[in-house]
Each structure stands twice: as structure tokens, then as C-alpha cells.
Design an enzyme around this catalytic site. Sequence first.
Site, PDB file in Angstrom:
ATOM      1  N   LYS A  68       0.783  -1.231   0.000  1.00 45.59           N
ATOM      2  CA  LYS A  68       0.000   0.000   0.000  1.00 45.59           C
ATOM      3  C   LYS A  68       0.820   1.288   0.000  1.00 45.59           C
ATOM      4  O   LYS A  68       0.336   2.340  -0.417  1.00 45.59           O
ATOM      5  CB  LYS A  68      -0.947   0.008   1.200  1.00 45.59           C
ATOM      6  CG  LYS A  68      -2.065  -1.027   1.139  1.00 45.59           C
ATOM      7  CD  LYS A  68      -3.159  -0.609   0.174  1.00 45.59           C
ATOM      8  CE  LYS A  68      -4.395  -1.491   0.326  1.00 45.59           C
ATOM      9  NZ  LYS A  68      -5.510  -1.055  -0.539  1.00 45.59           N
TER      10      LYS A  68
ATOM     11  N   SER B 180      -9.112  -0.503   6.654  1.00 44.90           N
ATOM     12  CA  SER B 180      -9.086  -1.475   7.750  1.00 44.90           C
ATOM     13  C   SER B 180      -7.685  -1.640   8.312  1.00 44.90           C
ATOM     14  O   SER B 180      -7.499  -2.264   9.347  1.00 44.90           O
ATOM     15  CB  SER B 180      -9.595  -2.833   7.262  1.00 44.90           C
ATOM     16  OG  SER B 180      -8.728  -3.355   6.273  1.00 44.90           O
TER      17      SER B 180
ATOM     18  N   TYR C 286       2.726   6.225  13.041  1.00 41.29           N
ATOM     19  CA  TYR C 286       3.182   6.953  11.862  1.00 41.29           C
ATOM     20  C   TYR C 286       2.642   8.385  11.824  1.00 41.29           C
ATOM     21  O   TYR C 286       3.013   9.159  10.945  1.00 41.29           O
ATOM     22  CB  TYR C 286       2.744   6.224  10.583  1.00 41.29           C
ATOM     23  CG  TYR C 286       3.439   4.902  10.345  1.00 41.29           C
ATOM     24  CD1 TYR C 286       4.804   4.735  10.595  1.00 41.29           C
ATOM     25  CD2 TYR C 286       2.724   3.807   9.866  1.00 41.29           C
ATOM     26  CE1 TYR C 286       5.428   3.525  10.372  1.00 41.29           C
ATOM     27  CE2 TYR C 286       3.349   2.585   9.629  1.00 41.29           C
ATOM     28  CZ  TYR C 286       4.695   2.451   9.887  1.00 41.29           C
ATOM     29  OH  TYR C 286       5.314   1.245   9.657  1.00 41.29           O
TER      30      TYR C 286
ATOM     31  N   ASP D  39       2.782 -17.541 -17.221  1.00 42.76           N
ATOM     32  CA  ASP D  39       1.517 -17.946 -17.826  1.00 42.76           C
ATOM     33  C   ASP D  39       0.341 -17.377 -17.038  1.00 42.76           C
ATOM     34  O   ASP D  39      -0.690 -17.012 -17.611  1.00 42.76           O
ATOM     35  CB  ASP D  39       1.419 -19.476 -17.867  1.00 42.76           C
ATOM     36  CG  ASP D  39       2.515 -20.098 -18.711  1.00 42.76           C
ATOM     37  OD1 ASP D  39       2.618 -19.748 -19.902  1.00 42.76           O
ATOM     38  OD2 ASP D  39       3.293 -20.917 -18.163  1.00 42.76           O
TER      39      ASP D  39
ATOM     40  N   GLY E 182     -10.732  -4.146  -2.908  1.00 42.14           N
ATOM     41  CA  GLY E 182     -11.397  -3.124  -3.716  1.00 42.14           C
ATOM     42  C   GLY E 182     -10.965  -3.132  -5.162  1.00 42.14           C
ATOM     43  O   GLY E 182     -11.621  -2.547  -6.019  1.00 42.14           O
TER      44      GLY E 182
ATOM     45  N   GLY F 292      -7.736  -2.182  -6.433  1.00 43.53           N
ATOM     46  CA  GLY F 292      -6.669  -1.286  -6.857  1.00 43.53           C
ATOM     47  C   GLY F 292      -5.387  -1.994  -7.244  1.00 43.53           C
ATOM     48  O   GLY F 292      -4.739  -1.639  -8.244  1.00 43.53           O
ATOM     49  N   LEU F 293      -5.024  -3.014  -6.482  1.00 44.87           N
ATOM     50  CA  LEU F 293      -3.779  -3.740  -6.758  1.00 44.87           C
ATOM     51  C   LEU F 293      -3.868  -4.509  -8.066  1.00 44.87           C
ATOM     52  O   LEU F 293      -2.987  -4.401  -8.920  1.00 44.87           O
ATOM     53  CB  LEU F 293      -3.464  -4.695  -5.605  1.00 44.87           C
ATOM     54  CG  LEU F 293      -2.222  -5.582  -5.783  1.00 44.87           C
ATOM     55  CD1 LEU F 293      -0.957  -4.735  -5.900  1.00 44.87           C
ATOM     56  CD2 LEU F 293      -2.101  -6.572  -4.623  1.00 44.87           C
TER      57      LEU F 293
ATOM     58  N   GLU G  77     -10.384 -13.836  -4.197  1.00 41.07           N
ATOM     59  CA  GLU G  77     -11.041 -13.162  -3.077  1.00 41.07           C
ATOM     60  C   GLU G  77     -11.668 -14.193  -2.145  1.00 41.07           C
ATOM     61  O   GLU G  77     -11.812 -15.367  -2.504  1.00 41.07           O
ATOM     62  CB  GLU G  77     -12.090 -12.169  -3.576  1.00 41.07           C
ATOM     63  CG  GLU G  77     -13.211 -12.764  -4.395  1.00 41.07           C
ATOM     64  CD  GLU G  77     -14.163 -11.701  -4.936  1.00 41.07           C
ATOM     65  OE1 GLU G  77     -14.127 -10.557  -4.469  1.00 41.07           O
ATOM     66  OE2 GLU G  77     -14.964 -12.039  -5.833  1.00 41.07           O
TER      67      GLU G  77
ATOM     68  N   GLY H 240     -16.914 -13.211   0.490  1.00 40.75           N
ATOM     69  CA  GLY H 240     -17.077 -11.872  -0.076  1.00 40.75           C
ATOM     70  C   GLY H 240     -16.703 -11.836  -1.542  1.00 40.75           C
ATOM     71  O   GLY H 240     -15.702 -11.225  -1.916  1.00 40.75           O
TER      72      GLY H 240
ATOM     73  N   ASP I  38     -17.786 -10.318  -4.231  1.00 42.15           N
ATOM     74  CA  ASP I  38     -18.405  -9.250  -5.019  1.00 42.15           C
ATOM     75  C   ASP I  38     -17.701  -9.027  -6.350  1.00 42.15           C
ATOM     76  O   ASP I  38     -18.344  -8.741  -7.369  1.00 42.15           O
ATOM     77  CB  ASP I  38     -18.424  -7.940  -4.223  1.00 42.15           C
ATOM     78  CG  ASP I  38     -17.037  -7.468  -3.851  1.00 42.15           C
ATOM     79  OD1 ASP I  38     -16.570  -6.460  -4.399  1.00 42.15           O
ATOM     80  OD2 ASP I  38     -16.391  -8.130  -3.016  1.00 42.15           O
TER      81      ASP I  38
ATOM     82  N   LYS J  39       9.554 -19.691   5.773  1.00 39.64           N
ATOM     83  CA  LYS J  39      10.059 -18.928   6.929  1.00 39.64           C
ATOM     84  C   LYS J  39       9.707 -17.452   6.853  1.00 39.64           C
ATOM     85  O   LYS J  39      10.496 -16.581   7.239  1.00 39.64           O
ATOM     86  CB  LYS J  39      11.593 -19.088   7.067  1.00 39.64           C
ATOM     87  CG  LYS J  39      12.099 -20.508   6.898  1.00 39.64           C
ATOM     88  CD  LYS J  39      11.409 -21.504   7.810  1.00 39.64           C
ATOM     89  CE  LYS J  39      11.925 -22.927   7.572  1.00 39.64           C
ATOM     90  NZ  LYS J  39      11.136 -23.941   8.303  1.00 39.64           N
TER      91      LYS J  39
ATOM     92  N   SER K 223       0.545  -9.925  -0.726  1.00 39.81           N
ATOM     93  CA  SER K 223       0.231  -8.501  -0.575  1.00 39.81           C
ATOM     94  C   SER K 223       0.756  -7.874   0.708  1.00 39.81           C
ATOM     95  O   SER K 223       1.047  -6.678   0.747  1.00 39.81           O
ATOM     96  CB  SER K 223      -1.277  -8.292  -0.661  1.00 39.81           C
ATOM     97  OG  SER K 223      -1.942  -9.021   0.356  1.00 39.81           O
TER      98      SER K 223
END
Length: 394
Positions: free
Chosen positions: A103, A132, A169, A243, A251, A253-254, A275, A279, A281, A344, A378
Amino acid sequence: AEASWSTAGIIQRNRRISQTTRGKLSIELRGHFHHNIRTMSVSASKESSHQDLPTYTDVLSAAQTIANVAYRTPLQTSRILDSQLSVRVFFKCENLQRMGAFKIRGAYNAISHYLSHSDTGDKLTGVLTYSSGNHAQAIALSGGLLNVPTTIIMPKDAPPLKLEATKSYGGNVVFYDRYTEKRDEVAMKVKETLPKGTVFIPPYDHKYVIAGQGTVGTEVFEDLKCWKGTYNHAAKEESITLDYLFVCVGGGGLIAGISLAAAAISPNTKIIGVEPEAGNDAQQSLQQGKIITIETPRTIADGAQTQHLGELVFPIMQRNVSKIVTVTDKELVQDMKFFGETMKIIVEPTGCLGLAGLRKMVDSGEVPKGSCCGVVISGGNVDLERYCRLISSG
């Protein structure tokens, strides 16, 4: 010191927040907003990008913007997994990324855009978002690096690790109930209390967020063009064409950003979205040719607990994504164990979606033996207590 405030006090309190105290206030937002308003994500998309879709040129520009900020994460392999599945697998390890997930790429690129290009003519005074966890951390960290105040709307049940990191942060946190409140409406209400010049940067439905996430794909395809193996750098260099490339979907974006890179660099690679079964969708949306909205899914993959795809994301996915598959929470836990025991590395549940999807398509015969497959991990932001509980439950 941190404080908790009711809805009635938010407007006055927000107006008194100074830049020197950002990150020190955690506001608990209670109540429901029943206003007939357009969703914040769609409004932000139109405001920030005028509904022009990102292109691969935007991805290349993003790569330059984040070059000295985001890590170029490694590709890793597992001979054990290759042998088990009879395919060749390459993992893009964004769990080793700065702040623990991909992100940072989109967040830093988007804020940088507003600092150099004012879409409204106003000087950037702050950033508002909802998330989230991983986008929340990314916006807070990017805002700190670029000296821009950030306000983050997070669910009350956000993973503690992600919540504490967001605060550390420098993000000002506003809570809501993801199961009873609509975060778009909460965001609209909070934005009214923030200074003029505050922009809303959603987690996925934003031109420059999508472009930033697309740099994951650029790196994958570039690194595989001159592959020498994970550890044996004396090995003969080879050029590898994927392949299939498996990407988690929340959502969108990635996967949208990565698909832009794939279409430009490796057009024969099939992009597969994965997904949670609870969920689906995105799967429904591609099947029906329109964005489908669902209730907030109950799944351990908190990064994929979205209700719908983005307005900008959807047409890109329609054009570039070959298939969406779904997996169960049990399958995610099994791959959390695999990553921990065999490779690991610690991977959060959402980060396991790609591998779980690959296993499913190998088992069904949709991915032939001998295929070259990429899997995007991710992120790896999971509380150790929860991590241990999940891998012990399976």
C-alpha cells in the site's frame, strides 16, 4: 494523550487539532448517518482524476515517484511447492515492503501528486481516508514523510497491530462500526470538519493509487526478464514469461494496477484475481457486467472485507482480468502455515489469497502442469497472537 470523543464533539474538536498534535488523537465515532449522499469513493475519484482511467504511462511515472521510498521487494521461490504442484511459482514478497504491505506505493504516489498538482487550486493541507489497516498505515507513513497531516477512519475491530502502527506513523484515527455504519457517509461527515485543502484518497478507487500499485507488476515482469534464481546468483540468466499471475482482490486497486503493467509488458500472462468465498463481489461483478455491492463479508482476510469494487477499477478489470476465483478461510490458514513452516516468512491472511487461488486452479486442472505462475503476497501485517491462534486452529 489520546482521547475518545462522541459524535457531538467531533466538529469542534477537529477544528482545534493542530499539526503538532497529529497522531496523538484517537476519536471514537458513534452513531449512524442517514443522508442521501453520493459515496465518498466515487466523489473522490471524479474530483481527483476526472474519471480518466490510469494507464501504463501513469504506472511508469509512479515508479519514478516512489523509487527512493518504496522497496523493490524480492521474488522468492520454493522447490518444495514447485514439486507439490508440478508448476513453477514465483512469489512477489510485498510482506517485506516498507510498513509491511504494498500500500505504500499507491499512498505515497497519490499524496505526491497533490503536492505537485492542485486539482482544486487549493494548497494541500491534509489527507483523509478510510481503511481497515494497510492503506491506513500507508497514508499515515506517507503523510509523515511528506509533512502532510492525515486523518484515518478505521473500523473499531481493526487489527491492533495495524491500528497502533497507523497511530505511530502520525495518523489521527476516527473509529466507526464496519457492520452498522457506512464508511463513505462517515468520511463525508468528517471531511466537513477538516480544513479547506484536505483531499480524500480512497484505498483503491483513485487514479494515482492504482498507478502506484501497478509498480508491483512492473517489478515482477522486469525481474523475470533476467532471472538468476533467488539465491544462486552464479546461475545462468534466463528470461521467464509468466503464464498466470495470481493477485488478491479487495477493492481492486492492486489487481487493476498490476493488470496495466501486464498488458504492456507481458500481454500473454493471464491475470487471476482471488477473493474470500464469503465476499465474492468481484467475481459477481465480472460475471454480471456491473459493480455488485454486498454486505461486509465476515472473513479472516480483513484486507478484503470490501463491499464493492471501485468505479475506476472495474473497467480496467473487465478489460484485463481473466478470472476471479474464491477460497475459504480454512485454505488461507493452510497457506499461512505453509509460508511460516516452509518459506520462513509471516504472511497475513489476505496475503495468502493468491497462493490459495493457485492451488485451487491447479487442483481443478485449469492451470496445466509445467506452467510458470506468479503470486503476489500482498502483506504481512498480522498480530503475532492472532497469527498463532489462526495457524493453531487449522
